[in-house]
Design a protein around this motif. Structure first.
Motif, PDB file in Angstrom:
ATOM      1  N   MET A   2       0.386  -1.107  -0.235  1.00  0.00           N
ATOM      2  CA  MET A   2       0.166   0.115  -0.037  1.00  0.00           C
ATOM      3  C   MET A   2       0.643   1.309   0.005  1.00  0.00           C
ATOM      4  O   MET A   2       0.920   2.232  -0.621  1.00  0.00           O
ATOM      5  N   MET A   3       1.948   1.228   0.615  1.00  0.00           N
ATOM      6  CA  MET A   3       2.580   2.569   0.885  1.00  0.00           C
ATOM      7  C   MET A   3       3.811   1.930   0.024  1.00  0.00           C
ATOM      8  O   MET A   3       3.673   3.836  -0.835  1.00  0.00           O
ATOM      9  N   ARG A   4       4.128   1.859  -1.155  1.00  0.00           N
ATOM     10  CA  ARG A   4       4.843   1.680  -2.512  1.00  0.00           C
ATOM     11  C   ARG A   4       3.178   2.442  -3.555  1.00  0.00           C
ATOM     12  O   ARG A   4       3.757   3.251  -4.603  1.00  0.00           O
ATOM     13  N   LYS A   5       2.477   2.089  -3.515  1.00  0.00           N
ATOM     14  CA  LYS A   5       1.075   2.987  -4.704  1.00  0.00           C
ATOM     15  C   LYS A   5       0.834   4.060  -4.217  1.00  0.00           C
ATOM     16  O   LYS A   5       0.581   5.081  -4.831  1.00  0.00           O
ATOM     17  N   ALA A   6       1.021   4.376  -2.999  1.00  0.00           N
ATOM     18  CA  ALA A   6       0.561   5.674  -2.523  1.00  0.00           C
ATOM     19  C   ALA A   6       1.980   6.499  -3.011  1.00  0.00           C
ATOM     20  O   ALA A   6       1.360   8.017  -3.131  1.00  0.00           O
ATOM     21  N   MET A   7       3.036   5.727  -2.913  1.00  0.00           N
ATOM     22  CA  MET A   7       4.914   6.827  -3.350  1.00  0.00           C
ATOM     23  C   MET A   7       4.596   6.712  -5.190  1.00  0.00           C
ATOM     24  O   MET A   7       5.062   7.779  -5.340  1.00  0.00           O
ATOM     25  N   LEU A   8       3.857   6.141  -5.725  1.00  0.00           N
ATOM     26  CA  LEU A   8       4.238   6.049  -6.914  1.00  0.00           C
ATOM     27  C   LEU A   8       3.295   7.471  -6.846  1.00  0.00           C
ATOM     28  O   LEU A   8       3.332   7.656  -8.095  1.00  0.00           O
ATOM     29  N   PHE A   9       1.891   6.991  -6.686  1.00  0.00           N
ATOM     30  CA  PHE A   9       0.988   8.186  -6.621  1.00  0.00           C
ATOM     31  C   PHE A   9       1.402   9.540  -6.620  1.00  0.00           C
ATOM     32  O   PHE A   9       1.392  10.371  -7.541  1.00  0.00           O
ATOM     33  N   ILE A  10       1.926   9.912  -5.057  1.00  0.00           N
ATOM     34  CA  ILE A  10       2.752  11.460  -5.325  1.00  0.00           C
ATOM     35  C   ILE A  10       3.801  11.128  -6.473  1.00  0.00           C
ATOM     36  O   ILE A  10       3.827  12.456  -7.003  1.00  0.00           O
TER      37      ILE A  10
END
Length: 150
Positions: A1-9
């Motif tokens: 989940m953290m990886r998706k948030a970082m990619l989105f940012i």
């Protein structure tokens, strides 16, 4: 989940940075020096000029009917209004027999017309008042004024 948030940012940062980069547009046509070199002052005719660099969008109405090639470069950043960052005019003058007498390149510097290059048989291009009007009026006229919609 953290990886998706970082990619989105990261995607948002790239998208935002791309939106802030300037967009450049060119309007009009000004022949390059290599093409102008084909024109011989005192020898080339109107037909020679048309073959070498094409016919212009503007011509003089008085005193030998010179040809004027006008080009400008505009810069747009984000939502701001476009800004004209440069303008050039190439003026080709002819004598009464249709032979080239002057080939001059003009630009604007601090709102004043300046000569950038000149190949002449005469001391000055005819109709310099027209040239100043041409250099000063571009960008101040909108389509509604031309079409009479105002």
């Amino acid at each position: 989940m953290m990886r998706k948030a970082m990619l989105f940012i990261a995607f948002g940062v790239v998208l935002f940075a791309g939106a802030c980069s300037p967009i450049y547009r060119n309007h009009g046509y000004v022949p390059i020096d290599q093409d102008l070199a084909q024109i011989e002052v005192g020898k080339s005719t109107r037909d020679d000029v048309a073959a070498a660099i094409g016919r212009p969008s503007s011509t003089g109405l008085l005193e030998g009917s010179g040809w004027y090639y006008v080009g400008s470069r505009w810069k747009t950043v984000t939502w701001h209004a476009p800004e004209e960052i440069s303008r050039e005019v190439v003026a080709v003058s002819f004598n009464d027999n249709g032979v080239v007498t002057n080939v001059e390149r003009f630009g604007l510097e601090k709102g004043q017309v300046v000569t950038l290059s000149r190949r002449v048989t005469e001391s000055k291009v005819k109709g310099i008042g027209f040239l100043r009007q041409l250099m000063g009026s571009i960008g101040r006229i909108n389509a509604g004024q031309v079409l009479g919609d105002n």
